[in-house]
Write an enzyme that holds these catalytic residues in place. Sequence first.
Site, PDB file in Angstrom:
ATOM      1  N   ASP A  76     -10.785  12.350  17.827  1.00 22.29           N
ATOM      2  CA  ASP A  76      -9.403  12.820  17.815  1.00 22.29           C
ATOM      3  C   ASP A  76      -9.209  13.668  16.563  1.00 22.29           C
ATOM      4  O   ASP A  76      -9.491  13.204  15.444  1.00 22.29           O
ATOM      5  CB  ASP A  76      -8.424  11.646  17.807  1.00 22.29           C
ATOM      6  CG  ASP A  76      -8.360  10.935  19.156  1.00 22.29           C
ATOM      7  OD1 ASP A  76      -9.070  11.364  20.090  1.00 22.29           O
ATOM      8  OD2 ASP A  76      -7.612   9.948  19.268  1.00 22.29           O
ATOM      9  N   ASP A 109      -1.193   9.675  30.557  1.00 24.04           N
ATOM     10  CA  ASP A 109      -0.919   8.774  29.442  1.00 24.04           C
ATOM     11  C   ASP A 109       0.350   7.996  29.762  1.00 24.04           C
ATOM     12  O   ASP A 109       1.396   8.599  30.026  1.00 24.04           O
ATOM     13  CB  ASP A 109      -0.739   9.562  28.142  1.00 24.04           C
ATOM     14  CG  ASP A 109      -1.904  10.512  27.876  1.00 24.04           C
ATOM     15  OD1 ASP A 109      -3.046  10.125  28.180  1.00 24.04           O
ATOM     16  OD2 ASP A 109      -1.669  11.626  27.376  1.00 24.04           O
TER      17      ASP A 109
END
Length: 243
Positions: free
Chosen positions: A8, A129
Amino acid sequence: MILFPAIDLKDGQCVRLKLGDMDQATIYNEDPAAQAKAFEDQGFEWLHVVDLNGAFAGESVNGTAVEAILKATKNPVQLGGGIRTLAHIENWLSRGLRRVILGTVAVRDPALVMEACKAFPGQVAVGIDAKGGKVAVEGWAEASRLGVIELAKKFEGAGVAAIIYTDIDRDGVLAGINWDSTLALAEAVSIPVIASGGLASMEDIRRLATPEMRKLEGAISGRALYDGRIDPAEALSVLRAAA
């Protein structure tokens, strides 16, 4: 069953967030390209990358770091975060990315996802998500009224390569995968599902290797790998033996 190590990116560095909160970022490596090469050397066969700044900005922000990653590893790379247009998709795929992940745009403009799948077959994934069972967008900052399975079913037959399903309530806190919701999604659609958020231990890895999990294409691991809670060699051995 593929185990995807995660990188990330925030401000050019490799970080992990807690519960998707940009203010709760732990820096694990200031050199994402070196981290990508390390994962390759450990035996991983894919790499999952997210441009966190890009997810909020709506365009790629950590492009320099992503390009360095692509040069550092021979492994196929999938990228999400800030990819919102066909031009964005074409740009990244032309630079050597294997697969793009479309999240916010999948909610805002499903037709664009359909068009992208036709233009770039096998190279477009959808990122779903969820928080509290509802789909979140704009870097997880906004909640929609859309259910996970409701959104996923929109893309049946469109040619989506995979659905990457993240349970935000479990992301980065080592709480374990939300098995029930992940399997419910995998059973509801024919599109391959990749689990993300919460992978915490070798116990989770062993569960991924059980017959009931064969509906899944794989799982993504971040903090558990960085913190040493999952041994790469052992995890890959367990999953390959179950293939």
